[in-house]
Design a protein around this motif. Structure first.
Motif, PDB file in Angstrom:
ATOM      1  N   UNK B 151       0.689  -1.189  -0.227  1.00 10.86           N
ATOM      2  CA  UNK B 151      -0.029  -0.535   0.262  1.00 10.86           C
ATOM      3  C   UNK B 151       0.758   1.210  -0.381  1.00 10.86           C
ATOM      4  N   UNK B 152       2.450   1.424   0.488  1.00  9.33           N
ATOM      5  CA  UNK B 152       3.178   2.298   0.269  1.00  9.33           C
ATOM      6  C   UNK B 152       3.922   2.851  -1.379  1.00  9.33           C
ATOM      7  N   UNK B 153       3.949   1.702  -1.657  1.00  8.07           N
ATOM      8  CA  UNK B 153       4.859   1.558  -3.120  1.00  8.07           C
ATOM      9  C   UNK B 153       3.480   1.667  -3.887  1.00  8.07           C
ATOM     10  N   UNK B 154       2.467   1.492  -3.584  1.00  3.49           N
ATOM     11  CA  UNK B 154       1.598   1.636  -4.678  1.00  3.49           C
ATOM     12  C   UNK B 154       0.568   2.951  -5.059  1.00  3.49           C
ATOM     13  N   UNK B 155       1.685   3.659  -4.016  1.00  5.28           N
ATOM     14  CA  UNK B 155       1.279   5.021  -4.026  1.00  5.28           C
ATOM     15  C   UNK B 155       2.641   6.020  -4.341  1.00  5.28           C
TER      16      UNK B 155
END
Lengths: 318, 641
Positions: B151-155
């Motif tokens: 959920x962080x790397x897809x930001x």
């Protein structure tokens, strides 16, 4: 961005006609998982060619291990393709800047369980570089939208699975994305939550957003998707519009309200006269989802109403 | 000076250090680029060059286009998680260790302040560094394992932001804990060392004859002892005017307040210890030697002690150690004297009176005209710091002369250092001014030390004699001691986070611990590799582990030649590979042992701003490379695989 890195489908048409905007494009996309020694463990995806257009709800279907989640992760840049290319908004999937316009809800809501709902959404808002005032408003709106205002100060570790999915959905929408990727969006949700999720997907489509969801719950996909692709063992087996794919062109269905026995006899006689075999005849059934939602709705309207423990034949025709 | 290494000066260090950093960075980039390209070649075959270029290009862009807000968010998340993991327990653990410290910290020891300071700083060092290594090892691998990283790397988050954010977050957590420990440890040390003594006026004995005071009354000087507390007592003096003074003992003295009752009875009240917790400011000079024939040489003689970094001068000869100090200004020294302190090594070729020290002389010389006077004779004992004063107005001296300096070249020619002529009248002066007569026009002054006893030797290295320019605040020096731990902690975090970008938790944990332990023993590692115990001082032999083990097993000393068998040759060949590997490793692993200032604080030396700046820049240099490496490691990793 250099010319070489722009997807051809994203370029203006040379014929002058404006084709539907391609949001996602994969070209002979393959993914092989290897072990430490480089030996092939499994070929998860084989030469996937796919185009997904702006404003549609696209469903990726397939049994477990068919390559749905791998495709999703390749689109997000979480995995690197073994061969082939992936473009999202005309940029390579590994380009971080594409994420500015993407919202992603993973299969499990992988969130930080020590944060509460407000902190979670604020944190993801900061990752989008949103100013504090904008973040504050957006967080409040999304928490209200997913119906968690009453629990916004509770840490996520105290949340039920359904609540976690809701906050997961909220984080996927924090940046008001143009493309929303939903991995098993209804997993873990009760029927009401499932219905709300499906309604939300349709609302997002109506707002002109593109939604890509993968699921093995066929009814959910059928309810909301405009187009689907069916994957099996890493290969795309079917691709097209749901209504076209499901249409049985050699079978005719007639639905009429309250048909009298006389009319029924006459219809059967006409069909026999034309030599047509009746494949089935009877009253259609509603879906369990509709029945459940109706009962809940009636219970809310008339508290105290008890179930009779039998079918009453008043199935909703909707 | 207990710090037996050359202390770098920022101005002379920064240039070569930057070049070394640049070459290391270029080497690292080339190596990583090569590995990355081979990796791409393996994965993508013919498409490798394009794929590699894309990765490199986007990697560099992502490295530059970072957002402070995103970094702040990721740092905040790290802090939040760390406190969720109850890191504050470490502070409680520290407090508990202080509570029980009284059981094993002996205030009656000869140097209790060193014991206390070593304890608080050492405990803090181990606790904090272990804590941050554990936090760093669990942070990113935990995110990858729990898949929260998805959920962080897809930001729109750059991997450089993740690495930087995590480092900053962990540094903030570590800083909070260190700061708390600093605040707690200061009163612990001060109160722990607090003691006083009582003086019974009846026990004081007259010293000398009574004297007539200006008001016509009779005064009598007195002397005696305080009562013993914590295993020591102080000599106590009262001058003829009735002013009391307490002598220095075990590195401290006490203030005295005189109380007179109505019936004229005098009571002496002693305060807490003074001068124990200090931060001396040493000014170091450069050191050259003069050999027994009067020629300048770079080093003194070796007395065969392979474990010392000192050079020796021979007694009762022309041999001398010459320290040259630069830029001394009279206003830096408010009193009438310039205090110097020295810690000379003593090597005796005959025992003599072992209770008595070896005699030496201290002279000052003007390097411009060679004017020299001998100021005093002193007695030096090994392992003790000797404090002397050089008066600004020199009235007591001997042996006024012009002392030339000469160098003997390899071809046998002798070169004299050119001197300005000295007015002959100066040589008959009865009083000299240190700054006028012995300081050159470019602000230099020489201090010469000679050993006066035949057959005995003085050993010295550059930091063994320094001018004491005063004291700085101990509170601030303790803070600098904690700052040293902080610098070590920052590097441990940097390595932990960077290693965690491509390793799992257990391997990250072990690797970071390994780097930290090796970094703490960096000097030792260099000594093994170079065969030098101290810069310029060679060990008798340079052995690798296998030959060392053979010598250990066969009980052969390092000086013994063992038969050159085939087995030994093979062992030496393997050892040479090991030593080459260790050599390379010693350039990659940071010198963490040099970053700490525990010895400075414990021995009462101020940490100079120059040394502080050197260490901060060193850490920053490593950190930049670690962030870049971590960014590329994480970027090229398939976290979802």
């Amino acid at each position: 961005m250099s010319e070489a890195q722009v997807s051809p489908a994203a370029r203006p048409s040379e014929t002058g006609q404006s084709p539907p905007e391609v949001v996602i494009e994969t070209r002979t996309l393959s993914k092989v998982y290897r072990d430490f020694w480089g030996r092939t463990k499994v070929q998860a995806l084989k030469a996937l060619d796919l185009q997904i257009y702006r404003g549609e709800v696209f469903g990726l279907l397939g049994p477990n291990g068919s390559g749905k989640t791998t495709t999703m992760k390749l689109l997000l840049g979480l995995l690197l393709p073994t061969s082939g290319e992936v473009y999202v908004f005309g940029r390579p999937a590994t380009d971080v800047s594409k994420n500015e316009r993407i919202g992603y809800l993973p299969e499990e809501s992988y969130l930080y369980r020590f944060l509460n709902a407000e902190e979670t959404l604020d944190f993801y808002g900061r990752l989008f570089n949103m100013p504090r005032s904008v973040r504050r408003q957006r967080v409040a709106d999304l928490i209200e939208m997913v119906g968690l205002t009453w629990a916004k100060k509770r840490p996520l570790k105290e949340y039920s699975k359904g609540m976690t999915r809701r906050i997961g959905l909220a984080q996927a929408l924090i940046n008001d994305p143009d493309l929303i990727l939903l991995d098993e969006p209804t997993s873990g949700l009760d029927p009401i939550g499932t219905r709300e999720m499906k309604d939300l997907i349709l609302r997002l489509r109506d707002q002109g957003k593109t939604v890509v969801m993968c699921s093995h719950l066929l009814a959910d996909v059928q309810d909301v998707c405009d187009r689907i692709g069916i994957l099996y063992q890493g290969e795309l087996k079917e691709l097209g519009r749901v209504d076209q794919l499901l249409a049985m062109r050699d079978v005719t269905e007639i639905r009429v309200p309250r048909m009298s026995p006389e009319a029924e006899s006459e219809v059967k006689a006409v069909l026999a006269k034309h030599g047509l075999e009746i494949l089935s005849w009877g009253n259609p059934t509603t879906t369990l989802e509709h029945l459940f939602l109706r009962i809940i709705r009636e219970s809310e309207e008339h508290p105290g109403l008890r179930a009779h423990g039998r079918g009453d034949g008043h199935a909703d025709r909707n | 000076m207990p710090i037996e290494i050359e202390l770098p000066q920022l101005s002379s260090w920064i240039g070569p250090a930057f070049l070394a950093w640049l070459s290391a960075a270029l080497g690292l980039i080339t190596l990583c680029g090569l590995i990355g390209f081979l990796w791409c070649l393996l994965l993508y075959g013919r498409r490798a060059p394009r794929r590699f270029w894309e990765l490199l290009r986007s990697g560099v862009i992502d490295l530059v286009l970072v957002s402070p807000r995103r970094i702040g968010a990721l740092a905040w998340l790290t802090i939040k998680e760390a406190f969720g993991r109850k890191v504050t327990v470490v502070v409680l653990l520290f407090c508990v260790s202080l509570l029980f410290a009284g059981w094993f910290l002996d205030p009656t020891s000869s140097e209790p302040h060193r014991l206390y300071l070593n304890f608080v700083l050492g405990t803090t060092n181990y606790l904090v560094i272990l804590l941050v290594i554990f936090l760093a090892a669990f942070r990113l691998p935990g995110d990858i394992q729990n898949k929260t990283i998805f959920t962080v790397l897809t930001k729109p988050v750059r991997t450089s932001e993740i690495v930087t954010g995590q480092i900053l977050g962990l540094v903030a957590v570590g800083s909070f804990i260190l700061g708390t420990m600093w605040i707690i440890s200061y009163p612990f040390v001060v109160r722990g060392l607090h003691h006083t003594h009582a003086v019974n006026p009846a026990d004081l004995r007259p010293l000398g004859e009574p004297v007539t005071l200006p008001d016509g009354s009779q005064g009598q000087a007195l002397q005696g002892w305080t009562d013993p507390t914590w295993g020591h007592r102080h000599r106590f003096f009262v001058d003829a005017n009735g002013n009391p003074r307490v002598d220095m003992e075990r590195g401290h003295t006490h203030s005295v307040r005189v109380e007179k009752s109505a019936d004229g009875k005098v009571t002496y009240r002693l305060g807490g210890p003074e001068g124990q917790l200090v931060a001396r400011v040493p000014i170091y000079g450069s050191l050259v030697f003069r050999d027994r024939n009067g020629f300048d040489v770079e080093k003194g003689i070796s007395v065969g002690d392979e474990w010392t970094y000192r050079s020796y001068i021979e007694g009762a000869s022309q041999a001398a150690a010459i320290w040259t100090f630069k830029d001394l200004k009279p206003d830096e020294f408010p009193g009438d004297t310039i205090p110097i302190e020295m810690n000379l090594g003593v090597f005796r070729t005959h025992k003599g009176d072992i209770e008595r020290g070896i005699l030496g002389s201290l002279s000052v010389r003007n390097p411009e005209n060679g004017l020299m006077v001998e100021l005093q004779v002193f007695e030096s004992k090994e392992f003790s710091i000797l404090a002397l004063d050089i008066p600004k107005k020199i009235t007591r001296f001997s042996s006024v002369r012009v002392e030339p300096r000469k160098i003997k070249h390899a071809d046998g020619t002798i070169e004299y250092v050119r001197l300005k002529p000295v007015d002959p009248q100066v040589l008959s002066q009865k009083e000299f001014d240190l700054f006028r007569d012995f300081t050159s026009s470019d602000g230099k002054i020489e201090i010469w030390i000679r050993c006066l006893e035949s057959g005995q030797y003085f050993g010295m290295a550059k930091p063994d004699l320094y001018i004491r320019a005063g004291n700085r605040s101990f509170f601030l020096n303790l803070f600098k001691g904690y700052l040293g731990i902080w610098l070590q902690m920052v590097l441990a975090i940097g390595f932990g986070v960077t290693l965690s970008t491509f390793l799992g938790t257990p391997v990250t944990l072990v690797s970071t611990l390994g780097v930290t332990i090796a970094g703490m023993a960096h000097q030792f590692m260099r000594q093994i590799v170079t065969g030098e115990l101290y810069p310029g001082v060679e060990t008798p032999a340079r052995f690798g582990p296998i030959e060392s083990f053979i010598r250990l097993f066969t009980q052969e000393g390092v000086m013994v030649e063992i038969p050159r068998t085939v087995g030994l040759m093979v062992a030496r060949a393997i050892d040479s590979v090991f030593l080459a590997w260790l050599d390379l490793l010693s350039y990659i692993i940071p010198p963490m042992d040099r970053l700490g200032f525990i010895d400075f604080v414990a021995y009462g030396y101020n940490v100079s701003p120059s040394l502080l700046a050197v260490n901060i820049i060193t850490v920053a240099g490593y950190l930049v490379l670690l962030i870049v490496a971590g960014h590329f490691f994480l970027r090229s990793r398939e976290v979802a695989a």
